[in-house]
Design a protein around this motif. Structure first.
Motif, PDB file in Angstrom:
ATOM      1  N   GLY A  49       0.814  -1.212   0.000  1.00  0.00           N
ATOM      2  CA  GLY A  49       0.000   0.000   0.000  1.00  0.00           C
ATOM      3  C   GLY A  49       0.844   1.256   0.000  1.00  0.00           C
ATOM      4  N   VAL A  50       1.897   1.263   0.801  1.00  0.00           N
ATOM      5  CA  VAL A  50       2.794   2.427   0.842  1.00  0.00           C
ATOM      6  C   VAL A  50       3.542   2.557  -0.481  1.00  0.00           C
ATOM      7  CG1 VAL A  50       4.852   3.366   1.944  1.00  0.00           C
ATOM      8  CG2 VAL A  50       3.038   2.397   3.350  1.00  0.00           C
ATOM      9  N   ALA A  51       4.068   1.458  -0.993  1.00  0.00           N
ATOM     10  CA  ALA A  51       4.832   1.510  -2.242  1.00  0.00           C
ATOM     11  C   ALA A  51       3.954   1.944  -3.408  1.00  0.00           C
ATOM     12  CB  ALA A  51       5.459   0.149  -2.532  1.00  0.00           C
ATOM     13  N   TRP A  52       2.750   1.403  -3.501  1.00  0.00           N
ATOM     14  CA  TRP A  52       1.866   1.764  -4.599  1.00  0.00           C
ATOM     15  C   TRP A  52       1.351   3.193  -4.472  1.00  0.00           C
ATOM     16  CZ3 TRP A  52      -1.263  -3.400  -4.675  1.00  0.00           C
ATOM     17  CH2 TRP A  52      -0.488  -4.381  -5.295  1.00  0.00           C
ATOM     18  N   SER A  53       1.241   3.683  -3.242  1.00  0.00           N
ATOM     19  CA  SER A  53       0.828   5.084  -3.071  1.00  0.00           C
ATOM     20  C   SER A  53       1.936   6.034  -3.503  1.00  0.00           C
ATOM     21  CB  SER A  53       0.471   5.361  -1.607  1.00  0.00           C
ATOM     22  OG  SER A  53      -0.657   4.604  -1.252  1.00  0.00           O
TER      23      SER A  53
END
Length: 69
Positions: A58-62
């Protein structure tokens, strides 16, 4: 810019659904008197470890949505 916001919203919804599916057995475990404290701590640890990749994704894709393509 509008497309990026829609993508983030869909991503958050997807990760939320996955989180709910993973933690679904928790109410039955908590309210079950047959489950000991050791078993509960083990299951809670497993759920915590299973959630780490989803949080990282989630952090990486955000931060970099182009990684999903």
């Amino acid at each position: 810019m509008e497309d990026k916001k829609k993508f983030r919203a869909k991503l958050i919804i997807l990760l939320g659904v996955i989180w709910i599916v993973i933690t679904l057995p928790l109410p039955w475990i908590i309210n079950n008197p047959a489950v000991s404290a050791d078993q509960f701590n083990t299951i809670l640890g497993i759920i915590g470890v299973m959630s780490i990749p989803f949080i990282i994704l989630g952090v990486a894709w955000s931060l970099k949505p182009e990684l999903t393509t």
